[in-house]
Scaffold this active site. Structure first.
Site, short mmCIF file in Angstrom:
data_model
loop_
_atom_site.label_atom_id
_atom_site.label_comp_id
_atom_site.label_asym_id
_atom_site.label_seq_id
_atom_site.Cartn_x
_atom_site.Cartn_y
_atom_site.Cartn_z
N LYS A 20 0.57 -1.05 0.45
CA LYS A 20 -0.24 -0.37 0.00
C LYS A 20 0.82 1.36 0.01
O LYS A 20 1.37 1.66 1.05
CB LYS A 20 -0.69 0.27 1.30
CG LYS A 20 -1.82 0.51 1.45
CD LYS A 20 -2.05 2.22 0.54
CE LYS A 20 -1.56 2.88 1.70
NZ LYS A 20 -1.73 4.29 1.40
N GLY B 113 7.00 5.12 7.83
CA GLY B 113 6.13 6.08 7.33
C GLY B 113 6.29 7.25 8.97
O GLY B 113 7.47 7.09 9.71
N SER B 114 5.62 8.42 9.44
CA SER B 114 5.60 8.77 10.46
C SER B 114 5.30 8.51 11.84
O SER B 114 4.65 7.65 11.71
CB SER B 114 4.77 10.36 10.02
OG SER B 114 3.61 10.24 10.35
N THR B 115 6.01 9.16 12.42
CA THR B 115 5.83 8.57 14.02
C THR B 115 4.39 7.86 14.21
O THR B 115 3.57 7.37 15.33
CB THR B 115 6.42 9.37 14.90
OG1 THR B 115 8.03 8.34 14.59
CG2 THR B 115 6.38 8.44 16.24
N ALA B 116 3.91 9.22 14.07
CA ALA B 116 1.90 9.69 15.08
C ALA B 116 1.46 8.07 14.40
O ALA B 116 0.73 7.97 14.15
CB ALA B 116 1.75 10.98 14.38
N VAL B 117 1.81 8.45 12.32
CA VAL B 117 0.81 7.35 11.86
C VAL B 117 1.11 5.98 12.28
O VAL B 117 0.25 4.24 12.84
CB VAL B 117 0.91 7.41 10.38
CG1 VAL B 117 -0.14 5.76 10.01
CG2 VAL B 117 0.52 8.89 10.05
N GLY B 118 2.82 5.53 12.63
CA GLY B 118 3.22 4.22 13.29
C GLY B 118 2.47 4.24 14.79
O GLY B 118 2.20 2.48 14.92
N GLU C 181 9.47 1.74 10.58
CA GLU C 181 10.68 2.81 10.31
C GLU C 181 9.95 4.11 10.69
O GLU C 181 9.73 4.33 9.88
CB GLU C 181 11.52 2.20 8.46
CG GLU C 181 11.66 0.74 8.59
CD GLU C 181 13.58 0.99 9.29
OE1 GLU C 181 13.56 1.66 9.84
OE2 GLU C 181 13.57 -0.49 9.59
N CYS D 144 14.50 11.15 6.23
CA CYS D 144 14.33 10.57 7.51
C CYS D 144 15.36 10.73 7.90
O CYS D 144 15.27 11.11 9.24
CB CYS D 144 13.36 9.36 8.08
SG CYS D 144 14.65 7.89 6.93
N GLU E 72 9.92 16.99 14.12
CA GLU E 72 10.21 16.74 12.05
C GLU E 72 9.29 17.45 11.11
O GLU E 72 8.20 17.48 11.14
CB GLU E 72 10.30 14.96 11.79
CG GLU E 72 9.95 14.61 10.60
CD GLU E 72 10.33 13.26 9.97
OE1 GLU E 72 9.19 12.77 9.92
OE2 GLU E 72 10.92 12.39 9.90
P1 NAD Z 1 2.85 8.97 6.61
O1 NAD Z 1 2.88 8.33 8.18
O2 NAD Z 1 2.16 10.26 7.13
O3 NAD Z 1 2.03 8.05 5.32
C1 NAD Z 1 2.83 7.14 5.99
C2 NAD Z 1 2.40 5.92 5.19
O4 NAD Z 1 1.06 5.82 5.63
C3 NAD Z 1 1.51 6.04 3.29
O5 NAD Z 1 1.00 5.39 2.99
C4 NAD Z 1 0.01 6.53 4.47
O6 NAD Z 1 -1.10 6.76 2.83
C5 NAD Z 1 -1.01 5.75 5.30
N1 NAD Z 1 -1.44 5.29 6.54
C6 NAD Z 1 -1.49 6.97 6.79
N2 NAD Z 1 -2.77 7.05 7.50
C7 NAD Z 1 -2.87 5.39 8.45
C8 NAD Z 1 -3.53 4.42 8.88
N3 NAD Z 1 -4.28 5.54 10.12
N4 NAD Z 1 -3.32 3.38 8.41
C9 NAD Z 1 -2.41 2.71 7.87
N5 NAD Z 1 -1.94 3.44 6.44
C10 NAD Z 1 -1.63 4.79 7.38
O7 NAD Z 1 4.13 9.69 5.81
P2 NAD Z 1 5.05 10.34 5.22
O8 NAD Z 1 3.89 11.68 5.04
O9 NAD Z 1 3.87 9.95 3.02
O10 NAD Z 1 6.67 9.90 4.67
C11 NAD Z 1 7.12 11.08 5.46
C12 NAD Z 1 7.79 10.17 6.94
O11 NAD Z 1 7.66 9.22 6.83
C13 NAD Z 1 8.47 11.33 7.65
O12 NAD Z 1 8.23 10.54 9.29
C14 NAD Z 1 9.58 10.18 7.73
O13 NAD Z 1 10.79 10.26 8.52
C15 NAD Z 1 9.35 8.99 7.38
N6 NAD Z 1 10.23 7.97 7.54
C16 NAD Z 1 11.21 7.01 7.97
C17 NAD Z 1 11.72 7.07 7.07
C18 NAD Z 1 12.41 5.46 7.62
O14 NAD Z 1 12.93 4.22 7.72
N7 NAD Z 1 13.33 5.46 8.87
C19 NAD Z 1 11.87 6.85 5.66
C20 NAD Z 1 11.51 7.32 5.34
C21 NAD Z 1 10.07 8.02 5.82
#
Ligand code: NAD
Length: 488
Positions: free
Chosen positions: A183, A236-241, A258, A295, A393
């Site tokens: 996804k 993705g972001s910590t908030a979504v994680g 991650e 990141c 961030e």
């Molecule tokens: P994001 O958290 O907004 O979205 C990431 C993914 O999660 C997207 O595919 C999004 O559609 C999905 N998503 C959103 N809400 C969801 C939910 N409730 N349930 C399931 N999936 C959901 O992140 P972004 O804006 O795409 O990317 C930027 C972030 O990613 C930054 O915080 C960056 O640090 C992080 N990042 C981390 C690494 C790493 O390896 N640590 C690498 C690249 C990016």
């Protein structure tokens, strides 16, 4: 002419029930193509396809899996040139980043995990003499720990490097014998959808790799909530994680997380001219590499007071020399950020920093361009470690410079955010830098470099994540250990 894509499920395109949404070029604001909007039913269909395919794929000879992954790398390399314009249009990456760091890096990942498929998966344990008990007769008992695939893996990825992020998950997962439902991020999923038929052409059986997309959180939420998904690998972001971890906990799914970062680059007072130059170039990548949407970017320059103004002046010169503009233009170093929403978010942080008393050394204003979502490379000095802009961030081309008096204070500031993904130490004494690394609560530490080593475990301490990608560590993340015991 733009392409309207469909979901890739069970080895064929599936028209979405809920229609499509436009994917926007961040430089031109034009529509690049249309991506399918997944309903819960389609997510379930993709999971079912992956579950059916798991039975055979998980039992395929690892050498066969390796051969398929190698062919994927070959095809990606062959087709690379065709994919670059699409990837560049949907991500806004500069030509240099799109052509060198997207397709080739994704191909490298498949190549690496072709080797991974044939890494040993049996860990022999020394036989142990065990006394007879009411449970069983005694004897010399043998055992082994064996790596087994986890099952169906949901791969949810961020927008910054769409196919690279996905390859970093799919390649080790497939090498281990798992099947995948991907996804990708809503902003730029088209290159990831293109991977569907490409992987099939390379010989991957139908249903082993599926791609579904959606404009909001719903598709990802449905994947995380699905009871037949065994693992969620998330970038993705910590908030979504955090939300994903809560939901995944309901069905005890394995997770690899991650997440975000707020990297510190510590410049020690013993840094000589060469090291100072390396430090400036390293911090400067926050502006010059994909508009700071990285990141691991060293977004906080922590500089010993004795070198502070010198480093700030060097950073100002570096930022001032960068060409901002159309990413298709070969001379452009800083392209747009991914969306108007992301640009507005970064601008809000800069405005907040001004209000809190930060000094804008360079940038801070919206560049004068007709279209596109641009943020000028921005350097904020005299930032206090507890200011919002030094804590959160931004994911944009913004650096904060913070002075420190001694090593203890540098460590306190570096460790003083919820993140712990990647920190850097710049100094002339390697032994001292090594000792300092031990005090940093960070999954990765670079000493005098932002360069990567491809085999290192990659991941975060604290709220930057759980688990490790990279090299054999990444392979192991997609396995469950099974103990097998027998009498000698
Ligand atoms: P994001 O958290 O907004 O979205 C990431 C993914 O999660 C997207 O595919 C999004 O559609 C999905 N998503 C959103 N809400 C969801 C939910 N409730 N349930 C399931 N999936 C959901 O992140 P972004 O804006 O795409 O990317 C930027 C972030 O990613 C930054 O915080 C960056 O640090 C992080 N990042 C981390 C690494 C790493 O390896 N640590 C690498 C690249 C990016």
């Amino acid at each position: 002419m733009t392409t309207t894509y469909q979901h890739w499920i069970g080895g064929s395109w599936r028209a979405p029930l809920a229609g499509h949404y436009p994917v926007i070029n961040p430089a031109t604001e034009e529509v690049v193509g249309h991506a399918p909007e997944a309903s819960g039913d389609e997510v379930a269909e993709a999971v079912a396809a992956a579950r059916v395919a798991y039975e055979e794929w998980s039992r395929t000879d690892p050498r066969e899996r390796a051969a398929v992954l190698d062919r994927i790398a070959d095809l990606l390399t062959e087709r690379g040139k065709e994919l670059v314009p699409l990837l560049q249009a949907e991500t806004g990456a500069t030509l240099r980043v799109a052509s060198t760091m997207q397709v080739p890096t994704a191909a490298d990942r498949f190549r690496r995990y072709a080797r991974g498929a044939v890494e040993p998966d049996v860990i022999p344990l020394a036989p142990q003499p065990v006394k007879a008990s009411p449970l069983a007769p005694g004897g010399l008992i043998s055992a082994a720990a064996v790596r087994r695939p986890v099952g169906v893996v949901g791969c949810i990825t961020s927008y910054n490097f769409p196919i690279v992020n996905l390859a970093g998950k799919a390649a080790p997962a497939l090498a281990m014998g798992n099947t995948v439902v991907a996804k990708p991020a809503p902003q730029d999923p088209l290159g990831c959808l293109e991977l569907g038929p490409l992987l099939q052409e390379a010989g991957l059986p139908d249903g082993v790799f599926n791609v579904i997309t959606g404009s909001g959180a719903a598709a990802g939420e449905a994947l995380v909530g699905h009871p037949d998904v065994d693992m969620i690998s998330f970038t993705g972001s910590t908030a979504v994680g955090r939300r994903i971890a809560q939901s995944a906990g309901e069905t005890m799914k394995r997770t690899l997380m991650e997440l975000g970062g707020k990297g510190a680059a510590i410049v020690l007072e013993d840094a000589d001219e060469t090291v100072i130059t390396s430090a400036i170039r390293a911090v400067g990548t926050t502006w010059s590499f994909h508009s700071g949407q990285i990141c691991t970017a060293p977004t906080r320059a922590l500089v010993h007071r004795s070198l502070y103004e010198k480093v700030v002046a060097g950073l100002r010169r570096y930022a001032g020399a960068l060409t901002v503009g159309d990413p298709v233009d070969n001379s452009t170093i800083v392209g747009p950020v991914i969306s108007a929403a992301q640009r507005d978010r970064v601008e809000t942080y800069i405005a907040g920093a001004r209000e809190e008393g930060a000094r804008v050394v360079v940038g801070g204003e919206r560049p004068d361009v007709k279209t596109g979502f641009y943020v000028a490379p921005t350097l904020l000095a005299d930032v206090a470690p507890d200011m919002t802009v030094a804590q959160e961030e931004l994911f944009g081309p913004v650096v904060v410079a913070i002075p420190f008096e001694d090593e203890d204070e540098a460590v306190r500031i570096a460790n003083g955010t919820p993140y712990g993904l990647y920190d850097y130490v710049f100094g002339s004494d390697a032994g001292r830098a090594w000792a300092l690394a031990a005090r940093l609560r960070s999954g990765n530490v670079g000493i005098n470099t932002v360069q990567r080593h491809p085999e290192t475990p990659f991941g975060g301490f604290k709220e930057s994540g759980v688990g490790r990608d990279g090299g054999s560590f990444g392979l192991h993340a997609y396995s469950e250990l099974q103990s097998v015991v027998w009498p000698s």
